[in-house]
Design a protein around this motif. Structure first.
Motif, PDB file in Angstrom:
ATOM      1  N   LEU A  79      50.867  29.615  47.070  1.00  0.00           N
ATOM      2  CA  LEU A  79      50.617  29.453  45.681  1.00  0.00           C
ATOM      3  C   LEU A  79      48.617  30.119  45.796  1.00  0.00           C
ATOM      4  N   SER A  80      49.488  30.436  44.223  1.00  0.00           N
ATOM      5  CA  SER A  80      48.205  31.238  43.382  1.00  0.00           C
ATOM      6  C   SER A  80      47.055  29.994  43.406  1.00  0.00           C
ATOM      7  N   GLY A  81      45.710  29.881  43.085  1.00  0.00           N
ATOM      8  CA  GLY A  81      44.751  28.442  43.104  1.00  0.00           C
ATOM      9  C   GLY A  81      45.499  28.201  42.418  1.00  0.00           C
ATOM     10  N   GLY A  82      45.886  28.460  40.962  1.00  0.00           N
ATOM     11  CA  GLY A  82      45.602  27.144  40.078  1.00  0.00           C
ATOM     12  C   GLY A  82      46.736  26.543  39.740  1.00  0.00           C
ATOM     13  N   LYS A 121      47.359  37.639  39.520  1.00  0.00           N
ATOM     14  CA  LYS A 121      46.165  37.898  39.288  1.00  0.00           C
ATOM     15  C   LYS A 121      45.659  38.163  40.450  1.00  0.00           C
ATOM     16  N   SER A 122      45.544  37.194  40.817  1.00  0.00           N
ATOM     17  CA  SER A 122      44.949  37.210  42.514  1.00  0.00           C
ATOM     18  C   SER A 122      45.120  38.213  43.502  1.00  0.00           C
ATOM     19  N   THR A 123      46.874  38.338  43.651  1.00  0.00           N
ATOM     20  CA  THR A 123      47.302  39.417  44.026  1.00  0.00           C
ATOM     21  C   THR A 123      47.341  40.782  43.659  1.00  0.00           C
ATOM     22  N   PHE A 149      36.532  35.546  46.926  1.00  0.00           N
ATOM     23  CA  PHE A 149      37.426  35.163  46.695  1.00  0.00           C
ATOM     24  C   PHE A 149      37.371  33.718  45.423  1.00  0.00           C
ATOM     25  N   GLN A 150      39.183  33.422  45.540  1.00  0.00           N
ATOM     26  CA  GLN A 150      38.785  32.480  44.183  1.00  0.00           C
ATOM     27  C   GLN A 150      38.561  31.335  45.569  1.00  0.00           C
ATOM     28  N   SER A 151      38.364  31.336  46.409  1.00  0.00           N
ATOM     29  CA  SER A 151      38.708  29.924  47.410  1.00  0.00           C
ATOM     30  C   SER A 151      37.481  30.362  48.161  1.00  0.00           C
ATOM     31  N   MET A 207      36.177  40.372  41.043  1.00  0.00           N
ATOM     32  CA  MET A 207      35.754  39.015  40.995  1.00  0.00           C
ATOM     33  C   MET A 207      36.545  38.390  40.898  1.00  0.00           C
ATOM     34  N   ASP A 208      37.323  36.840  41.606  1.00  0.00           N
ATOM     35  CA  ASP A 208      38.337  35.976  41.335  1.00  0.00           C
ATOM     36  C   ASP A 208      37.712  34.772  40.669  1.00  0.00           C
ATOM     37  N   GLU A 209      37.683  34.758  39.332  1.00  0.00           N
ATOM     38  CA  GLU A 209      37.448  33.135  38.736  1.00  0.00           C
ATOM     39  C   GLU A 209      36.234  32.893  39.912  1.00  0.00           C
TER      40      GLU A 209
HETATM   41 MG   LIG Z   1      44.439  33.541  41.661  1.00  0.00          MG
END
Ligand SMILES: [Mg+2]
Ligand SMILES: Nc1ncnc2c1ncn2[C@@H]1O[C@H](COP(=O)(O)OP(=O)(O)OP(=O)(O)O)[C@@H](O)[C@H]1O
Ligand SMILES: Nc1ncnc2c1ncn2[C@@H]1O[C@H](COP(=O)(O)OP(=O)(O)OP(=O)(O)O)[C@@H](O)[C@H]1O
Ligand SMILES: [Mg+2]
Lengths: 290, 386, 402, 269, 386
Positions: free
Chosen positions: B144-147, E52-54, E91-93, E167-169
């Motif tokens: 899944l994506s972050g959101g 986006k992240s992808t 990373f977003q995470s 940069m991811d969020e």
């Molecule tokens: Mg994302």
């Protein structure tokens, strides 16, 4: 990118595999090879006998008996020792007074050499003045010859094996528990899950890689943990507590019937290969790694 | 038990009493007391690292307070474990179960509580469609994506309909549109089911538009706990004044106002900061010849889509003014500024606490500051749709 | 000349040290020889080590190994006869100077392959205090099978719950039950295997009878613990008063003397048709693949270490029976025996002793036999049936050697 | 967790621990008392160190300890290196033949090295290494068990950490060393302890492949007491056992705390 | 090598060419082509799950594209592994190393690249103070709040001074004030060092205030790639129109405008949607008697601190209007609305694509809609401080 992966992969494996091949696979292949020859004896050199050794094995009642014993042994040890090891790991992963002593208690079977430990168990089992009989005697029970009667000898061996194995596996579960992010248990707790539910639905599934590892080892150990038999029963009475590997030892290193020993080894490898490697490839894909 | 849940439990009150939390020698919470009315929506707001998550985890029972008591529904639950507190929670880090599918993650709590399969399915479908997850139910969180992950975490919390719901920045990874929708939906859900919501956010807009009560925290303490309007209109400290409102309130040392400032400080007997929100500053109609105090030297402007921020100085204090995009003064010039009497805020320069004046209008009149007619830009009361 | 010499240790009491010090003594006297005395574990470990090393082309020049393994080693083609090195009369006299009972296991086909070294024989130990308590003469052990049963019955004691607290007799049956059982068969005047090691008599009626007697001790007469009786725990059981009599090796003499908390006696095994006992223990062997020079040195060393002086030291340190009458004639030995007459029992019993069961594929044959004994003892099969099956299996294996 | 659960768990843990530690307790009991008290447990029994003295004098234990120490250190270091590399290859690389190679590694788990002693002795002989410490170690330096165990652990390391390190310019070996290995620390501890115990106690192969005091490990010395021709002398065996295993027990006591220090807590969503 | 880094590498161009990414039968990216100029700041904007992240991960080399090419600095790097692409990433995470302290996490990349200890320490101190992490350097990530963790991740990326930064969020868990600071700092850093930034955000304000180019994505495709102004002023699709701007642009079916709408559709020969941003609608001065089309029925209002949102209807289309807090019409009444000619947007009702008209002013005049004088509220150009 692909071929780079290949090269790196192979480079990483080479050193370990070289040793494994040199000291396991090459001699193992020799063993398989030997199973198609007769055992060389002073006056009769080894000769090619085809499947004779295998025919002999099929007709060997002791082989079948130790095989059946071994299956019972596996059934008796594997589930119990895995369950106990998980319980132990869960026990000592929490904080309580004396935790480190308890942890060490579980670890003792791994540390103590089996020759010594088997002798201690021999004392526990000895009729009359052995520990079990002393305890039972205090409650008015008579003597029990657990190792000396065919009905109980295997069970007595199983108990020692469980003792030895559970503490051993506990170590790996303990390490595995550390890798589970505590938030997951917290989230489950918020959702109203009690200790048991958390274990069943979160902890246990996330420990699957370890369980796969442990269960494969348990299966293998069920066939290769025989050291204590040498001291406790010597396979007796009348092969009642003899296991496949013990029989292989006897054949190869007491009877020096190397060809037949090799044949039995091949049988065991085939059996275990199917059980353990099959188990691995069946479950590895389903295990959740991350 | 099942029945109670299908109907949603009525909210219970939460009271935190002198909560302290220390880790070694860092003090994350330093005597926090908060009252949350049953069925209300309380937002915990504050800068990063101020202790919001920690406070929430203490309410949930995941963290033990070093001192203080937690009361839920009047009962002291300080020592009660999390699974016995009957609440649900969205974790800041989501805490999704990596080995379970989205659907299983969401219904996890229902299963542990023995809700029937048919009902689980039913609720799952509703929640999933609410959160736009219907197509993803069979995926594992890793896919899944972050959101989307955040929405799953949200789903897990709302499906349970517990009497208290804790959320830790549940919308931080969602885009503006979805976030807007989710805000409305969450608020509606909370009203409908009547549960008590404690909602951690770093987003003041979220706090102000959603909450009945905003608890503004700073460095492990409560700065102000009040309704959104009160927080905006009567910030209790300079911290609150600067934290709420984008861009933040201008805090102008009285000295920068020249003569007027001196009069002010003399009248109050203390050195003060004068606070004026950028949106409360209006270019006075036409060039004025009034006192120099509120003449702003314009140094730049930032275009924000709908309106613009004008940068400048009053005296030597830097200030920002917010104007509609079309009303921008040209950089380099000066602009005379008008501010309503209600829109002047006074703070003690030392402690940062708000200074309350019995009759602000006459005080201001004495200073000679150009006060706009009161009421003209008094903010209208919150008229959010339910 | 470099020699490598493997030796096992099968008893406690610093046996390894004695061998090492004897070796050192020899080396001091023969500076041109060097001997690497290698402790090789138990008898079983030793044979494994020997064969493994030999197959790896690295055999020792000499080794002590079970006398009963002679045929196995021969079969593997690993050992050499001593006869080639017996050149002088003196040598011949030396070779003839061993007890014939010990030589039975050391010779086959007219050649000598083993030199007796750490040899033993089983004897009966009895607890004089228990005898006295049961109203028996503490100085008179049973002399016959019947007496052993009768006395056993008197000696067997039960507690208030009817549980036995002291058995009459204990004949261990774990591990290698054939050995003590061979005492019974010998007493029943039957030989288990021929001296060529290719014929067994397991189903001989006399053997069956002996086995039935053994089984009846626990089933019919109730004087011995039922089931398999553990060898290793037997001395302890004796010390603990769990049994009033025990059969075990003379090798335990020192152990019993040191640890029995009561007065005890040592006697020959009781007789039936005759007296009798097997011998046991280890012989010296010479290994294939050594140079003549090495072999000559090895033989010289063996000769030296079996001389009365050395042999006496060895016997006193370990409790093994000195294999040559000459040893018993030395002063040290005489003093020792005077001080501790029990050591003489084993020697005197040698007169009645026979070779330990030993055949080609010895371990397998004895294992078959052991299994049969275990089956009868645990009641899984009647004695006759078990033995008949064992004989059939043994025949099948040994046929190849006839 | 409620108080009741807690008590139940703790009781269970302690009861199990008592059963598990009984052999050790018994070993200690017999080792410090004269042999009359092997089977009689009276609190007033006199204490003695004679059993230890006897054990210590029976063989050149000081030298044996040194040998064992060298042996075990060598094996464990080699195992860590070889198994880590191989496990990393299996866990994070895809290449043709991987599954087959992995089953060959698993196969090593099944094949008991003791069965192959004759062949292995021949190999060692051909290498001219008989009677060296290296000879004892070589067949064990690459362990299928270790490869399998470490692979399982590496598989559970979150992929993002690997990715983050790659972005930071770390090559495969740097990632292995700076990300995977530290995260698998509890497993290395576990494996290290298990492997040390195992090789510390291994007997048959060292006995066969060595001949001299300079190379033999403690177990060979220990085995002198475990022979059974003259009955078991528990007092001495157990004293000897305690003497030889004491380093292991102490090592475990020291290292066990490491097992329960969480490494993978928050920080990874 | 060390030298190059201490000075910061000049940005390199990034080109994505027809990138497709599929997982099984979900298509995350469906032919994405983007050009990023060297040294520019490009924001990837779009709703949750749009890819986006992808896309970012494909640029980084962490994910292999199912089709398409990635070019960095003109070289085809599609098959080059991540550690050879010389870029940094948030990373977003977060992906913080749990076993390393904050300091070690931040300097991880410097160590792998063999930067000297003294210099590492130096840079670490600067980055830590920039991010407000100076007091936390010895902590493990587990002992940090969510926002602090995010800042560590940010620190790890900026310390390296690579030529491309992804940069991811990176600011999603920070409070408004810190976020504002970080935005300014990041932008300044990027300008100063001249690296190329690709910045994923769901926050349009972030995208609009920071980026040179905004790539608006939707469901795995690029909707529009343009400068922030162009995106705001000339949205290419209804999706872009509604995604940018809070509250979103009102899209009114021409039919709802009655007669005026009919004229419009007839002139264009297609059914269209008329787009008007809430902030472009102004209450006409005093009650008007103009055409009914732009008369809004006010149904409610939402107070947002500085201004208010007026809810209402034009025809039967729901619309929102944004007004200063003091200029709110009373709910229940009607308000006449004026809109400048430039602020009318026309979209094809079927495809959603923008309809361009050669001479909008005269067209509007023909419809009879009340057009405000052009230029009066034309947004001023972006005058952000550098
Ligand atoms: Mg994302
Ligand atoms: N491993 C995967 N397997 C299958 N689908 C995936 C996987 N990873 C991502 N997806 C899907 O691909 C789509 C794009 O994901 P991506 O993470 O790029 O979204 P995003 O734009 O970053 O969203 P967000 O703002 O929510 O983080 C999503 O719909 C997601 O569900
Ligand atoms: N396990 C811990 N050990 C030590 N300090 C901690 C620990 N957990 C949190 N802290 C510190 O406590 C403070 C409060 O943390 P908390 O997570 O409550 O912040 P927060 O308000 O939720 O911030 P954010 O908005 O960034 O998530 C922070 O300064 C954090 O560094
Ligand atoms: Mg937080």
């Amino acid at each position: 990118m692909l071929s780079r992966q290949w090269i790196h992969g192979w480079l990483l494996l080479t050193p370990a595999l070289a040793f494994i091949f040199l000291f396991t696979h090459v001699p193992a292949v020799t063993t398989v090879w030997n199973s198609f020859f007769s055992t060389p004896r002073g006056r009769r050199p080894s000769e090619f006998v085809g499947l004779d050794n295998y025919e002999r094995m099929i007709g060997d009642p002791v082989f079948w008996q130790v095989l059946v014993n071994n299956l019972w042994f596996a059934l008796g040890t594997i589930p119990v020792s895995i369950a106990l090891s998980i319980a132990m790991a869960l026990f000592v992963n929490r904080a309580f007074a004396g935790r480190s002593l308890v942890r060490m208690a579980y670890f003792t079977p791994t540390v103590l050499p089996l020759i010594a430990v088997a002798n201690i168990w021999l004392f526990f089992y000895t009729p009359g003045f052995g520990l079990i009989d002393q305890v039972l005697g205090a409650f008015g029970y008579g003597q029990t010859n657990l190792l000396g009667s065919p009905d109980t000898a295997l069970a007595a061996i199983i108990v020692v094996s469980i003792w030895k194995e559970a503490g051993f596996f506990m170590i790996f579960y303990l390490a595995a528990l550390q890798a589970i992010p505590p938030q997951l248990a917290e989230a489950a707790r918020i959702e109203g899950a009690g200790g048991w539910t958390i274990f069943r639905r979160i902890t246990f599934p996330l420990m699957m890689p370890t369980t796969l590892f442990v269960s494969i080892n348990a299966v293998i150990n069920a066939f290769r943990l025989v050291d204590h038999i040498f001291i406790l029963t010597g396979g007796g009475p009348d092969n009642a507590s003899s296991l496949l590997l013990y029989y292989i030892y006897e054949t190869s290193f007491r009877f020096w019937d190397t060809a037949y020993g090799a044949t039995l080894t091949v049988a065991m490898l085939a059996l275990l290969g199917v059980l353990a490697i099959g188990q691995f490839f069946l479950f590895d894909r389903r295990v959740h790694y991350k | 038990m099942t029945q109670a849940m299908t109907q949603g439990a009525a909210g219970r009150a939460v009271r935190l009493d002198g909560i302290v939390k220390r880790w070694g020698d860092t003090t994350a919470l330093d005597g926090v007391s908060v009252d949350v009315a049953p069925g209300s929506f309380t937002a915990l707001l504050g800068p990063s690292g101020c202790g919001k998550s920690t406070l929430l985890r203490i309410v949930a029972g995941l963290e033990a307070a070093s001192a203080g008591r937690v009361l839920i529904g009047g009962a002291d639950v300080t020592k009660r474990p999390a699974d016995k507190r009957d609440l649900s929670m969205v974790f800041q880090s989501y805490a999704l179960f990596p080995h379970l599918s989205v659907a299983e993650n969401i219904i996890f709590g229902l299963r542990t509580r023995g809700v029937k399969r048919a009902e689980r399915q039913d609720r799952l479908e509703r929640v999933a469609s609410l959160l736009g997850l219907s197509d993803l139910l069979d995926r594992k969180p890793a896919a899944l994506s972050g959101g989307q992950q955040q929405r799953v975490a949200l789903g897990r919390a709302v499906i349970a309909k517990r009497s208290i719901c804790l959320m830790d920045e549940p919308l931080s990874n969602l885009d503006a549109k979805l976030r807007q929708t989710m805000r409305t939906e969450l608020r509606a859900l909370q009203r409908e089911l009547g549960f008590t919501m404690i909602y951690v956010t770093h987003d003041q807009v979220e706090a102000i538009t959603m909450a009945d009560q905003v608890v503004l925290m700073n460095a492990g303490r409560v700065e102000q706990a009040a309704s959104p309007e009160a927080l905006y209109e009567r910030p209790a400290t300079t911290f609150a004044a600067r934290f709420i409102g984008t861009p933040p309130m201008n805090l102008i040392p009285a000295a920068a106002l020249g003569q007027a400032g001196a009069v002010l400080e003399q009248a109050l007997g203390a050195s003060v900061l004068v606070g004026i929100r950028p949106e409360a500053m209006h270019p006075a109609a036409g060039p004025t010849n009034g006192p120099a105090a509120l003449t702003m030297t314009v140094t730049g402007a930032e275009y924000l889509g709908a309106d613009a921020l004008v940068q400048g100085r009053i005296g030597d204090a830097p200030v920002l003014m917010r104007v509609p995009g079309h009303a921008m003064p040209a950089p380099g010039g000066t602009a005379a500024i008008a501010v309503a009497a209600d829109d002047f805020h006074l703070f003690d320069a030392g402690t940062g606490a708000r200074v309350t004046v019995p009759d602000p209008v006459s005080l201001l009149a004495r200073t000679g500051l150009p006060v706009a007619t009161p009421g003209a830009d008094a903010p209208v009361l919150n008229q959010r749709t339910p | 000349t470099d020699l490598q010499f493997y030796f096992p240790v099968a008893v406690g009491g610093g046996a390894a040290e004695v061998i090492q010090s004897l070796t050192d003594e020899y080396l001091a006297a023969n500076p041109d020889i060097s001997i690497d005395a290698v402790y090789a574990g138990s008898y079983q470990d030793t044979i494994t080590k020997v064969i493994t090393a030999a197959r790896g082309g690295n055999a020792p020049q000499l080794s002590v190994a079970l006398s009963a393994d002679m045929f196995t080693l021969l079969d593997e083609g690993l050992i050499l006869p001593f006869d080639d090195f017996i050149t002088t009369d003196e040598d011949r006299a030396w070779l003839d100077g061993f007890y014939p009972a010990f030589m039975e296991n050391s010779q086959t086909g007219g050649k000598t392959y083993g030199i007796p070294f750490q040899r033993s024989t089983p004897v009966l130990y009895w607890n004089k205090e228990a005898f006295a308590e049961a109203g028996l003469d503490p100085e008179t052990p049973p002399a016959t099978w019947e007496e052993m049963v009768e006395m056993g019955k008197t000696l067997t004691r039960k507690d208030d719950n009817g549980n036995v607290s002291q058995w009459g007799v204990r004949i261990p049956t774990s591990g290698f039950p054939y050995w003590l059982f061979q005492g019974l068969t010998t007493q029943n005047d039957v030989i288990l295997a021929n001296s060529d090691g290719n014929e067994t008599n397991f189903d001989d009626p006399a053997v069956v009878e002996a086995l039935e007697y053994l089984v009846s001790l626990s089933t019919e007469h109730g004087v011995m613990e039922p089931g398999i009786v553990e060898w290793g725990a037997t001395p302890k059981a004796f010390f603990e008063g769990q049994t009033a009599m025990m059969w075990t090796t003379t090798g335990n003499l020192t152990n019993v003397r040191d640890n029995a908390p009561f007065d005890f006696g040592v006697a020959m095994l009781p007789a039936n048709k005759r007296r009798g006992a097997p011998t046991g223990g280890g012989n010296f062997y010479l290994f294939e693949g050594s140079s003549d020079e090495q072999l000559a040195a090895a033989v010289d060393f063996i000769k030296w270490i079996t001389l009365p002086e050395q042999s006496a030291k060895w016997t006193m340190a370990t409790g093994y029976v000195a294999p040559r009458p000459a040893t018993w004639e030395t002063d040290t030995m005489k003093d020792y025996a005077a001080d501790f007459p029990a050591v003489l029992v084993a020697r005197d019993q040698l007169e009645h002793a026979v070779a330990e069961l030993s055949t080609y594929e010895n371990q397998r044959i004895t294992q078959i036999f052991n299994d049969a004994l275990a089956a009868a003892i645990t009641g899984t099969k009647p004695a006759a049936e078990a033995l008949a099956e064992a004989q059939a299996q043994a025949d099948a294996i040994l046929a190849a050697y006839r | 967790m409620t108080g009741f659960d807690r008590i139940l768990m703790t009781t269970g843990a302690v009861v199990l621990a008592i059963v598990w530690v009984l052999p050790l307790v018994y070993a200690i009991w017999t080792a410090v008392h004269p042999s009359e008290f092997e089977a009689r447990f009276v609190l007033t029994a006199p204490l003695t160190v004679e059993n230890f003295a006897k054990a210590w004098n029976a063989a050149p234990f000081a030298r044996y300890f040194l040998n064992t120490f060298i042996l075990v250190t060598g094996i464990v270091v080699c195992q860590f290196v070889l198994c880590t590399l191989a496990a990393y290859g299996f866990a994070r690389y895809r290449f043709p033949g991987r599954d087959i190679l992995f089953s060959l590694v698993l196969l090593q788990l099944l094949v008991m090295p003791d069965i192959l002693i004759v062949e292995n002795y021949r190999t060692i002989g051909a290498l001219g290494l008989v009677d060296t410490i290296a000879a004892i170690a070589l067949p064990y330096v690459a362990s299928g068990f270790g490869v399998f165990l470490i692979r399982q652990t590496f598989m559970t390391v979150p992929k993002e950490l690997d990715e983050a390190a790659r972005i930071e310019g770390a090559g495969p070996l740097t990632i292995l060393w700076r990300v995977y290995v530290p995260l698998a620390k509890p497993i290395y501890l576990a494996y290290g302890l298990v492997s040390v115990s195992h090789h510390w106690n291994n007997f048959l192969w060292p006995l066969i492949v060595t001949n001299s005091v300079e190379t033999r490990p403690v177990t060979v010395g220990l085995s002198i007491f475990s022979t059974s021709d003259s009955g078991i002398e528990w007092a001495v065996i157990n004293a000897a056992t305690l003497m030889t295993s004491a380093p292991l027990l102490i090592a475990f006591l020291l290292f066990q705390r490491q097992f329960v220090q969480s490494f993978m807590r928050a920080g990874i969503k």
